[in-house]
Motif scaffolding. Sequence first.
Motif, PDB file in Angstrom:
ATOM      1  N   PRO A 105       0.804  -1.360  -0.025  1.00 25.05           N
ATOM      2  CA  PRO A 105      -0.098   0.061   0.004  1.00 25.05           C
ATOM      3  C   PRO A 105       0.687   1.376   0.248  1.00 25.05           C
ATOM      4  O   PRO A 105       2.094   1.598   0.246  1.00 25.05           O
ATOM      5  N   PRO A 106       0.391   2.482  -0.332  1.00 25.08           N
ATOM      6  CA  PRO A 106       1.069   3.416  -0.729  1.00 25.08           C
ATOM      7  C   PRO A 106       1.532   4.350   0.539  1.00 25.08           C
ATOM      8  O   PRO A 106       2.448   5.377   0.447  1.00 25.08           O
ATOM      9  N   PHE A 107       1.173   4.186   1.838  1.00 26.48           N
ATOM     10  CA  PHE A 107       1.574   5.248   2.932  1.00 26.48           C
ATOM     11  C   PHE A 107       2.847   5.386   3.147  1.00 26.48           C
ATOM     12  O   PHE A 107       3.486   6.464   3.021  1.00 26.48           O
ATOM     13  N   GLY A 108       3.648   4.397   3.217  1.00 26.91           N
ATOM     14  CA  GLY A 108       5.150   4.469   3.685  1.00 26.91           C
ATOM     15  C   GLY A 108       5.723   5.289   2.301  1.00 26.91           C
ATOM     16  O   GLY A 108       6.821   5.777   2.681  1.00 26.91           O
ATOM     17  N   LYS A 109       5.413   4.763   1.272  1.00 22.14           N
ATOM     18  CA  LYS A 109       5.963   5.396  -0.102  1.00 22.14           C
ATOM     19  C   LYS A 109       5.822   6.751  -0.126  1.00 22.14           C
ATOM     20  O   LYS A 109       6.695   7.653  -0.554  1.00 22.14           O
ATOM     21  N   LEU A 110       4.595   7.171   0.143  1.00 18.59           N
ATOM     22  CA  LEU A 110       4.144   8.529   0.119  1.00 18.59           C
ATOM     23  C   LEU A 110       4.749   9.353   1.285  1.00 18.59           C
ATOM     24  O   LEU A 110       5.155  10.711   0.748  1.00 18.59           O
ATOM     25  N   LEU A 111       5.413   8.842   2.437  1.00 15.88           N
ATOM     26  CA  LEU A 111       6.240   9.418   3.309  1.00 15.88           C
ATOM     27  C   LEU A 111       7.627   9.930   2.847  1.00 15.88           C
ATOM     28  O   LEU A 111       8.071  11.004   2.797  1.00 15.88           O
ATOM     29  N   ARG A 191      17.876   2.867   8.812  1.00  8.71           N
ATOM     30  CA  ARG A 191      18.861   3.950   8.262  1.00  8.71           C
ATOM     31  C   ARG A 191      18.830   4.005   6.916  1.00  8.71           C
ATOM     32  O   ARG A 191      19.824   4.510   6.049  1.00  8.71           O
ATOM     33  N   LEU A 192      17.956   3.233   6.138  1.00  5.41           N
ATOM     34  CA  LEU A 192      17.951   3.043   4.800  1.00  5.41           C
ATOM     35  C   LEU A 192      16.613   3.301   4.420  1.00  5.41           C
ATOM     36  O   LEU A 192      15.537   3.543   4.983  1.00  5.41           O
ATOM     37  N   ILE A 193      16.545   3.584   2.844  1.00  3.92           N
ATOM     38  CA  ILE A 193      15.129   3.726   2.130  1.00  3.92           C
ATOM     39  C   ILE A 193      14.417   2.681   2.093  1.00  3.92           C
ATOM     40  O   ILE A 193      14.005   2.147   0.979  1.00  3.92           O
ATOM     41  N   LEU A 194      13.717   2.265   3.286  1.00  2.48           N
ATOM     42  CA  LEU A 194      12.976   0.832   3.274  1.00  2.48           C
ATOM     43  C   LEU A 194      11.536   1.354   4.189  1.00  2.48           C
ATOM     44  O   LEU A 194      11.576   2.096   4.985  1.00  2.48           O
ATOM     45  N   LEU A 195      10.751   0.310   4.141  1.00  2.00           N
ATOM     46  CA  LEU A 195       9.425   0.516   4.805  1.00  2.00           C
ATOM     47  C   LEU A 195       9.208   0.275   6.300  1.00  2.00           C
ATOM     48  O   LEU A 195       8.194   0.672   6.761  1.00  2.00           O
ATOM     49  N   ASP A 196      10.108  -0.608   6.687  1.00  2.00           N
ATOM     50  CA  ASP A 196      10.000  -1.281   7.862  1.00  2.00           C
ATOM     51  C   ASP A 196      10.052  -0.283   9.075  1.00  2.00           C
ATOM     52  O   ASP A 196       9.373  -0.482  10.106  1.00  2.00           O
ATOM     53  N   ALA A 197      10.645   0.635   9.074  1.00  2.00           N
ATOM     54  CA  ALA A 197      10.459   1.753  10.012  1.00  2.00           C
ATOM     55  C   ALA A 197       9.116   2.205  10.251  1.00  2.00           C
ATOM     56  O   ALA A 197       8.731   2.420  11.326  1.00  2.00           O
ATOM     57  N   THR A 198       8.554   2.657   9.275  1.00  2.00           N
ATOM     58  CA  THR A 198       7.010   2.960   9.268  1.00  2.00           C
ATOM     59  C   THR A 198       6.073   2.008   9.786  1.00  2.00           C
ATOM     60  O   THR A 198       5.457   2.366  10.726  1.00  2.00           O
ATOM     61  N   LEU A 199       6.511   0.877   9.555  1.00  2.00           N
ATOM     62  CA  LEU A 199       5.632  -0.393   9.638  1.00  2.00           C
ATOM     63  C   LEU A 199       5.572  -0.609  11.288  1.00  2.00           C
ATOM     64  O   LEU A 199       4.644  -0.833  11.976  1.00  2.00           O
ATOM     65  N   VAL A 200       6.824  -0.747  11.840  1.00  2.00           N
ATOM     66  CA  VAL A 200       7.089  -0.955  13.119  1.00  2.00           C
ATOM     67  C   VAL A 200       6.663  -0.066  14.165  1.00  2.00           C
ATOM     68  O   VAL A 200       6.058  -0.245  15.295  1.00  2.00           O
ATOM     69  N   LEU A 201       7.054   1.335  13.888  1.00  2.00           N
ATOM     70  CA  LEU A 201       6.431   2.421  14.474  1.00  2.00           C
ATOM     71  C   LEU A 201       4.931   2.424  14.681  1.00  2.00           C
ATOM     72  O   LEU A 201       4.449   2.425  15.771  1.00  2.00           O
ATOM     73  N   ASP A 239      -0.468   1.336   9.988  1.00  4.33           N
ATOM     74  CA  ASP A 239       0.172  -0.117  10.030  1.00  4.33           C
ATOM     75  C   ASP A 239      -0.086  -0.942   8.500  1.00  4.33           C
ATOM     76  O   ASP A 239       0.773  -1.147   7.829  1.00  4.33           O
ATOM     77  N   ILE A 240      -1.362  -0.965   8.451  1.00  2.00           N
ATOM     78  CA  ILE A 240      -1.884  -1.805   7.276  1.00  2.00           C
ATOM     79  C   ILE A 240      -1.808  -0.871   5.907  1.00  2.00           C
ATOM     80  O   ILE A 240      -1.564  -1.657   4.677  1.00  2.00           O
ATOM     81  N   SER A 241      -1.631   0.348   6.139  1.00  2.00           N
ATOM     82  CA  SER A 241      -1.375   1.169   4.820  1.00  2.00           C
ATOM     83  C   SER A 241       0.234   1.046   4.302  1.00  2.00           C
ATOM     84  O   SER A 241       0.350   1.896   3.374  1.00  2.00           O
ATOM     85  N   THR A 242       0.837   0.504   5.204  1.00  2.00           N
ATOM     86  CA  THR A 242       2.285   0.626   4.969  1.00  2.00           C
ATOM     87  C   THR A 242       2.703  -0.769   4.223  1.00  2.00           C
ATOM     88  O   THR A 242       3.300  -0.770   3.186  1.00  2.00           O
TER      89      THR A 242
END
Length: 768
Positions: A105-111, A191-201, A239-242
Amino acid sequence: MSTTPQGTPQSTLRQRNVPGSSKKKNGSTEDLDSELDSLVKANKQATKKHSEWDYKVALTVITILAFISRFWGISHPNEVVFDEVHFGKFASFYLERTYFFDVHPPFGKLLFALMGWLVGYDGHFHFENIGDSYIANKVPYVAFRSMPALLGSLTVSVTFLIMWESGYSLPACIVAAGLVLLDNAHIGQTRLILLDATLVLAMACSLLCYIKFYKLRHEPFSRKWWKWLILTGFALSCDISTKYVGLFAFVTIGSAVVIDLWDLLDIKRPGGALDLKEFAYHFGARAVGLILIPFLFYLFWFQVHFAILTRSGPGDDFMTPEFQETLSDNVMLANSINIDYYDTITIRHKETKAYLHSHDARYPLRYDDGRVSSQGQQVTGYPYNDTNNYWQILPANDDHQMGRHVKNHELVRLRHLVTDTILLSHDVASPYYPTNQEFTTVSIADAYGSRSADTLFEIRIEHGKPNQEFKSVSSHFKLIHNPSKVAMWTHSKPLPEWGHKQQEINGNKQIAPSSNVWIVEDVPSVPADSPRRQRQERQVKTLPFLRKWFELQRSMFWHNSQLTSSHPYASLPYQWPFLLRGVSFWTQNETRQQIYFLGNPIGWWIASSLIAVYAGIVGADQVSLRRGIDALDHRFFFLAWATHYFPFFTMGRQLFLHHYLPAHLASCLIVGSLLEFVFNAEPSAEEPSYQDVKSGKKSAPGPRRHITARERFAGQSMVPAWIACAVILSLVFAGWYFFLPLTYGYPGLTVDQVLRRKWLGYDLHFAK
């Protein structure tokens, strides 16, 4: 005035301990009880104030350390690392407003796109290859990496707050947050351009918000109650939007909500069970806050996604022609032409990109499993353009009327030009699928004679209307065998040597799947200068949002389910808690530097070991209840761990170590809670009054642990808990420091240094 360590004035204590000073009202013991109660309350207030200050100082220090650990050396390496090729590219597509496709889904990429927009980046770099230079291509990569680093730092703070809000002692809070703070996997992934920081937070925030909501259960429908309920829903939505694995957080919170609602119907609860009307209000409020509002936010991010991506781009191929017509500059649609009978066409499978192909070779008499074939001419899927991909489309009656357009639902025959045969399907099992029909070709004489019916196929345009014209490129269609009603289908598994390692073509009895869809890629019989190829001005069309959303959802779920191919760094769920292997993110041969995604082995093994200890605590549940531990305590944390871990055992897609990060955070919470359970550390300040204890009255259950005033008065020693805290964090710090070069990518390591870090056979580079 001097004070005691608890903050209570010494003169007051001395005055209250003078013999006979409490014998008012004829020496009644009620006077003594009243004075003791007042003393406990005064002590509680002073202790609570003192305790809150300690918590705030610890939170501040841990937050600062989190920012340092995540941002330190974030500019290294100045090259594209691992999956930055995907998520950096998507940010660029957003900034260029070109349509792309992704299974998440788009949320993490939109950030990431927001960060790029804030620093004035235009999206010119497309992150094509690992190792491409950011400096040479003038990419603000530090700004991009700062977004996950910020979110990862806040995750450590939220972990501390979860423990604090749940009523745990300071050592327990520090241990739980410290395990996340000093974990190499959490650091490396943020520390990298990845989605997991958004997901875990987002997952951690959903736990925190629900705990704060749960603590207000005795103030239902109050302003704060609604606030934390809605914030819980918003965190779940983020969470689910990431990533779709964010659904596991819904399962965690949903399970706790079901238990909470069940308790509201318990006749033994204080005040009795709720009547059905009151229960309906509670149920409805939770349904709105935790289902409806998250779903609306989820839709909102897709609306933003569609609003930004208005230009044709690399994601067009994944969408239907109707969807593509909503995008400007769509070259494929501009080049589509009407298909007439007797045109020569090339047909390509939408998903595997293989052309419908045939050649002189025959199916073998017997397959490896002993089944017999028709020995007919092979019909296969071929990945390259070739004259053996040329088919002529003929009307069912072969009336030789030229210039007549092919239309939806019409019956046709397909003539293979090179071998001058007609496509056929019949009731013979295909090479790989005994339940599917074989595709072959027959001579023209047989096609219009004894095998006439078996050579007829229906053109069925996806979402097409009656009499809709059949076009190249833009008409996605299924070729349905008329007598048997099977759909022409192919898959990526290659045929044996007798089939030249090409793809099998067969008849699929299940017509509905999108894997049956084909496209006419070109019409070679129409010359380049033909009036039929003249480009016409095309108007950008519109589609209702929900129709676009449903189409994208179908495509995302299907492609997600197809991520089953092997990967050299994939791992299985049983390997994660024990940290049996990691992932190579980046290497540089000249300096012998590498980034290897790996958790802190000591921290992970401690967490996994104490999860096993938890199983023993469940067996001693009555002991736990006697200690006054509420259901929303470490059991809630165990629920979060289990719901974020065990579902992966049911998945058939590629899995990697980073999928365990949400569950690992929950395991850190379990470690903190068990530290307090084992060492009986300092309780919270929310204990019942002396009068409640004396009368045997129980306080309302809550997420904090309660003790008696006498225990508070005695002042339990926190030394064992602090010693355990220091030992655990010292070991974890040593593990973090030892594996630090693999997390930060520097300094480079010698062969001996690399070998010393291959604890469990980690497949590190430069080991020789």
